[in-house]
Design a protein around this motif. Structure first.
Motif, PDB file in Angstrom:
ATOM      1  N   TRP A  95       5.356  -1.473  13.087  1.00 14.25           N
ATOM      2  CA  TRP A  95       4.383  -2.360  12.432  1.00 14.25           C
ATOM      3  C   TRP A  95       4.985  -3.697  12.050  1.00 14.25           C
ATOM      4  O   TRP A  95       4.288  -4.689  11.974  1.00 14.25           O
ATOM      5  CB  TRP A  95       3.770  -1.677  11.216  1.00 14.25           C
ATOM      6  CG  TRP A  95       4.771  -1.165  10.229  1.00 14.25           C
ATOM      7  CD1 TRP A  95       5.271  -1.830   9.146  1.00 14.25           C
ATOM      8  CD2 TRP A  95       5.408   0.122  10.222  1.00 14.25           C
ATOM      9  NE1 TRP A  95       6.168  -1.035   8.462  1.00 14.25           N
ATOM     10  CE2 TRP A  95       6.285   0.158   9.108  1.00 14.25           C
ATOM     11  CE3 TRP A  95       5.329   1.250  11.033  1.00 14.25           C
ATOM     12  CZ2 TRP A  95       7.062   1.265   8.790  1.00 14.25           C
ATOM     13  CZ3 TRP A  95       6.110   2.352  10.734  1.00 14.25           C
ATOM     14  CH2 TRP A  95       6.963   2.363   9.634  1.00 14.25           C
ATOM     15  N   HIS A 155      -4.569   4.454  15.918  1.00 16.33           N
ATOM     16  CA  HIS A 155      -3.320   4.083  15.244  1.00 16.33           C
ATOM     17  C   HIS A 155      -2.199   4.894  15.884  1.00 16.33           C
ATOM     18  O   HIS A 155      -2.082   6.090  15.639  1.00 16.33           O
ATOM     19  CB  HIS A 155      -3.500   4.421  13.761  1.00 16.33           C
ATOM     20  CG  HIS A 155      -2.414   3.967  12.870  1.00 16.33           C
ATOM     21  ND1 HIS A 155      -2.667   3.566  11.560  1.00 16.33           N
ATOM     22  CD2 HIS A 155      -1.083   3.862  13.027  1.00 16.33           C
ATOM     23  CE1 HIS A 155      -1.526   3.234  10.987  1.00 16.33           C
ATOM     24  NE2 HIS A 155      -0.566   3.411  11.846  1.00 16.33           N
ATOM     25  N   ASN A 157       1.636   5.646  16.236  1.00 19.45           N
ATOM     26  CA  ASN A 157       2.847   5.492  15.438  1.00 19.45           C
ATOM     27  C   ASN A 157       3.982   6.277  16.084  1.00 19.45           C
ATOM     28  O   ASN A 157       3.754   7.127  16.946  1.00 19.45           O
ATOM     29  CB  ASN A 157       2.593   6.053  14.029  1.00 19.45           C
ATOM     30  CG  ASN A 157       3.311   5.242  12.958  1.00 19.45           C
ATOM     31  OD1 ASN A 157       4.109   4.368  13.265  1.00 19.45           O
ATOM     32  ND2 ASN A 157       3.013   5.538  11.710  1.00 19.45           N
ATOM     33  N   TYR A 204       1.865 -10.323   8.197  1.00 12.75           N
ATOM     34  CA  TYR A 204       2.639 -10.289   6.942  1.00 12.75           C
ATOM     35  C   TYR A 204       2.886 -11.713   6.427  1.00 12.75           C
ATOM     36  O   TYR A 204       2.866 -11.966   5.224  1.00 12.75           O
ATOM     37  CB  TYR A 204       3.967  -9.573   7.146  1.00 12.75           C
ATOM     38  CG  TYR A 204       3.852  -8.065   7.221  1.00 12.75           C
ATOM     39  CD1 TYR A 204       4.266  -7.361   8.338  1.00 12.75           C
ATOM     40  CD2 TYR A 204       3.331  -7.340   6.145  1.00 12.75           C
ATOM     41  CE1 TYR A 204       4.155  -5.980   8.410  1.00 12.75           C
ATOM     42  CE2 TYR A 204       3.222  -5.953   6.198  1.00 12.75           C
ATOM     43  CZ  TYR A 204       3.628  -5.285   7.334  1.00 12.75           C
ATOM     44  OH  TYR A 204       3.507  -3.924   7.392  1.00 12.75           O
ATOM     45  N   LYS A 263       0.837  -1.187   0.000  1.00 15.09           N
ATOM     46  CA  LYS A 263       0.000   0.000   0.000  1.00 15.09           C
ATOM     47  C   LYS A 263       0.880   1.247   0.000  1.00 15.09           C
ATOM     48  O   LYS A 263       2.037   1.185   0.391  1.00 15.09           O
ATOM     49  CB  LYS A 263      -0.929   0.008   1.212  1.00 15.09           C
ATOM     50  CG  LYS A 263      -0.349  -0.326   2.596  1.00 15.09           C
ATOM     51  CD  LYS A 263       0.827   0.417   3.103  1.00 15.09           C
ATOM     52  CE  LYS A 263       0.595   1.818   3.535  1.00 15.09           C
ATOM     53  NZ  LYS A 263       1.852   2.458   4.091  1.00 15.09           N
ATOM     54  N   MET A 284      -2.556  -5.368   4.839  1.00 12.60           N
ATOM     55  CA  MET A 284      -2.360  -6.647   5.527  1.00 12.60           C
ATOM     56  C   MET A 284      -3.143  -6.776   6.831  1.00 12.60           C
ATOM     57  O   MET A 284      -3.179  -7.875   7.404  1.00 12.60           O
ATOM     58  CB  MET A 284      -0.860  -6.869   5.787  1.00 12.60           C
ATOM     59  CG  MET A 284      -0.270  -6.229   7.033  1.00 12.60           C
ATOM     60  SD  MET A 284      -0.548  -4.476   7.116  1.00 12.60           S
ATOM     61  CE  MET A 284       0.135  -4.055   8.643  1.00 12.60           C
ATOM     62  N   ARG A 285      -3.848  -5.733   7.272  1.00 13.72           N
ATOM     63  CA  ARG A 285      -4.625  -5.886   8.508  1.00 13.72           C
ATOM     64  C   ARG A 285      -5.680  -6.993   8.334  1.00 13.72           C
ATOM     65  O   ARG A 285      -6.138  -7.600   9.289  1.00 13.72           O
ATOM     66  CB  ARG A 285      -5.314  -4.580   8.884  1.00 13.72           C
ATOM     67  CG  ARG A 285      -4.357  -3.394   9.037  1.00 13.72           C
ATOM     68  CD  ARG A 285      -4.119  -3.050  10.452  1.00 13.72           C
ATOM     69  NE  ARG A 285      -3.258  -1.874  10.612  1.00 13.72           N
ATOM     70  CZ  ARG A 285      -3.724  -0.644  10.860  1.00 13.72           C
ATOM     71  NH1 ARG A 285      -5.021  -0.435  10.939  1.00 13.72           N
ATOM     72  NH2 ARG A 285      -2.899   0.370  11.018  1.00 13.72           N
ATOM     73  N   HIS A 307      -4.609   2.246   5.977  1.00 10.09           N
ATOM     74  CA  HIS A 307      -4.897   0.926   6.547  1.00 10.09           C
ATOM     75  C   HIS A 307      -6.234   0.936   7.297  1.00 10.09           C
ATOM     76  O   HIS A 307      -7.044   0.014   7.182  1.00 10.09           O
ATOM     77  CB  HIS A 307      -3.804   0.511   7.537  1.00 10.09           C
ATOM     78  CG  HIS A 307      -2.548   0.017   6.922  1.00 10.09           C
ATOM     79  ND1 HIS A 307      -2.482  -1.148   6.188  1.00 10.09           N
ATOM     80  CD2 HIS A 307      -1.294   0.513   6.952  1.00 10.09           C
ATOM     81  CE1 HIS A 307      -1.230  -1.344   5.796  1.00 10.09           C
ATOM     82  NE2 HIS A 307      -0.491  -0.354   6.243  1.00 10.09           N
ATOM     83  N   TYR A 351       4.387   1.502  19.309  1.00 10.58           N
ATOM     84  CA  TYR A 351       3.436   1.347  18.203  1.00 10.58           C
ATOM     85  C   TYR A 351       2.251   0.510  18.679  1.00 10.58           C
ATOM     86  O   TYR A 351       2.422  -0.588  19.216  1.00 10.58           O
ATOM     87  CB  TYR A 351       4.132   0.617  17.051  1.00 10.58           C
ATOM     88  CG  TYR A 351       3.292   0.413  15.836  1.00 10.58           C
ATOM     89  CD1 TYR A 351       2.594  -0.779  15.635  1.00 10.58           C
ATOM     90  CD2 TYR A 351       3.181   1.411  14.880  1.00 10.58           C
ATOM     91  CE1 TYR A 351       1.797  -0.964  14.508  1.00 10.58           C
ATOM     92  CE2 TYR A 351       2.408   1.226  13.742  1.00 10.58           C
ATOM     93  CZ  TYR A 351       1.712   0.037  13.566  1.00 10.58           C
ATOM     94  OH  TYR A 351       0.947  -0.134  12.441  1.00 10.58           O
ATOM     95  N   GLY A 375      -0.245   7.243   4.026  1.00 15.84           N
ATOM     96  CA  GLY A 375       0.745   6.248   4.459  1.00 15.84           C
ATOM     97  C   GLY A 375       0.306   5.429   5.652  1.00 15.84           C
ATOM     98  O   GLY A 375       0.689   4.270   5.798  1.00 15.84           O
ATOM     99  N   SER A 376      -0.500   6.037   6.540  1.00 12.64           N
ATOM    100  CA  SER A 376      -0.898   5.336   7.768  1.00 12.64           C
ATOM    101  C   SER A 376      -2.392   5.054   7.806  1.00 12.64           C
ATOM    102  O   SER A 376      -2.824   3.904   7.876  1.00 12.64           O
ATOM    103  CB  SER A 376      -0.494   6.177   8.985  1.00 12.64           C
ATOM    104  OG  SER A 376       0.902   6.395   8.998  1.00 12.64           O
TER     105      SER A 376
END
Ligand code: ISE
Length: 322
Positions: free
Chosen positions: A258, A142, A144, A266, A84, A113-114, A163, A221, A159-160
């Motif tokens: 992550w 989220h 980070n 993953y 992504k 991938m969540r 998801h 995270y 970018g975040s």
């Protein structure tokens, strides 16, 4: 991410071998190739995609190359797992969808991938079984760490939060029709930066959503999702590590990033992708999911920039996406 995918495919995923590596950093390409048992090094992505020994491709290049390389794979008729975001904007993502539809079959899985994270799957399963009644509100938090880098609102959303946008659609089984974004900049002289972003969602069913992202929490995270129903709430545990009690104290390890938090996701994602390649039928988050998540992200960005709610209108979904 490319290195992690290469290691997973080499050591932790059945029925796959890494036969080719391309990276502009030749030292990194050689290190990863050696780690993967001696894959062929390429200096040109198009040549790797065209290589006869390459049956399927993982794209973990900088975001600006994702759409073009994915279209190259589609043109070559090769299954592709593209990290992504699928593209840097809605028009570019639409070109990928158009290329796949023109070819008449799905070849693309997007690295949202969540969908392979056991904690997210468990929350969705409980919500789907109806024990809480009708799903009313989706929430995600989220957390980070940006390691000193002050991301822009665009960076955080594409970018975040991309998801969390996908999680909201997938877990609620609903489309997002409106967004309203607010954010706190890192400093008043960087108004376009985003230290904390909150997005209110409206779903087609009338359900609501709330996405939060702390871009620089400074302690670790964490990801938490929840779905509130008519008679209860189901939510994931924000931390996956065990609770340790010792010397009159209790605590948990907070993941660094992550790669740690989603290490299992993953692997599950890559195994599902390899199985889809063997089956000859793409599965998981599709190019359409990647496209819609970017359309919603673009609306979130516009809402944040203009400080107003923004409606999301989706084109008709092509039949190859079910
Ligand atoms: C990163 O690129 C990821 O994809 C992670 O999943 C996300 O949590 C993080 O915020 C992004 O920067």
């Amino acid at each position: 991410m490319g290195g992690r995918h290469a290691s997973n495919l080499t050591y932790l995923v059945a029925a796959a071998d890494v036969t080719a590596i391309m990276d502009v950093d030749s030292a990194r390409a050689n290190e990863i190739a050696a780690r993967c048992g001696g894959a062929q090094i390429y200096t040109d992505a198009e040549q790797l995609i065209a290589a006869p020994e390459v049956e399927a491709v993982v794209i973990a290049a900088p975001n600006r190359f994702h759409a073009e390389l994915t279209r190259e794979c589609i043109a070559a008729g090769k299954p592709v797992l593209c990290e992504k975001p699928l593209a840097t904007g809605g028009d570019e993502a639409a070109e990928v969808v158009d290329a796949e539809v023109s070819g008449g079959r799905r070849l693309v899985q997007v690295g949202l991938m969540r969908q392979y994270d056991p904690a997210h799957i468990a929350v969705k399963r409980v919500s789907d079984n109806g024990a809480q009644g009708k799903a009313l509100v989706f929430r995600s938090v989220h957390i980070n760490s940006s390691d000193g880098w002050a991301p822009s609102l665009d960076d955080v959303i594409t970018g975040s939060l991309i998801h969390d946008i996908h999680s909201a659609r997938w877990m609620m089984g609903d489309e997002i029709v409106g967004v309203h974004t607010s954010h706190i900049p890192f400093s008043s002289d960087r108004p376009d930066s985003a230290r904390y972003v909150m997005v209110q969602l409206q779903f087609a069913s009338g359900a609501l959503g709330g996405l939060e992202c702390n871009a620089d929490a400074g302690y670790g995270y964490e990801i938490e999702v929840s779905i509130t129903g008519e008679t209860g709430v189901v939510h994931s545990s924000p931390l996956q590590s065990p609770v340790v009690r010792h010397s009159n104290a209790s605590g948990q390890w907070v993941e660094e990033d992550w790669l740690q938090r989603f290490s299992a996701a993953y692997i599950n994602e890559a195994q599902a992708w390899v199985q889809s390649v063997l089956d000859g039928e793409a599965a998981g988050p599709s190019a359409w999911d990647g496209y819609v998540s970017i359309l919603v992200a673009d609306a979130c960005i516009a809402s944040g920039r203009e400080s107003r709610p923004v409606a999301v209108s989706l084109p008709e979904k092509p039949s190859i996406y079910g």
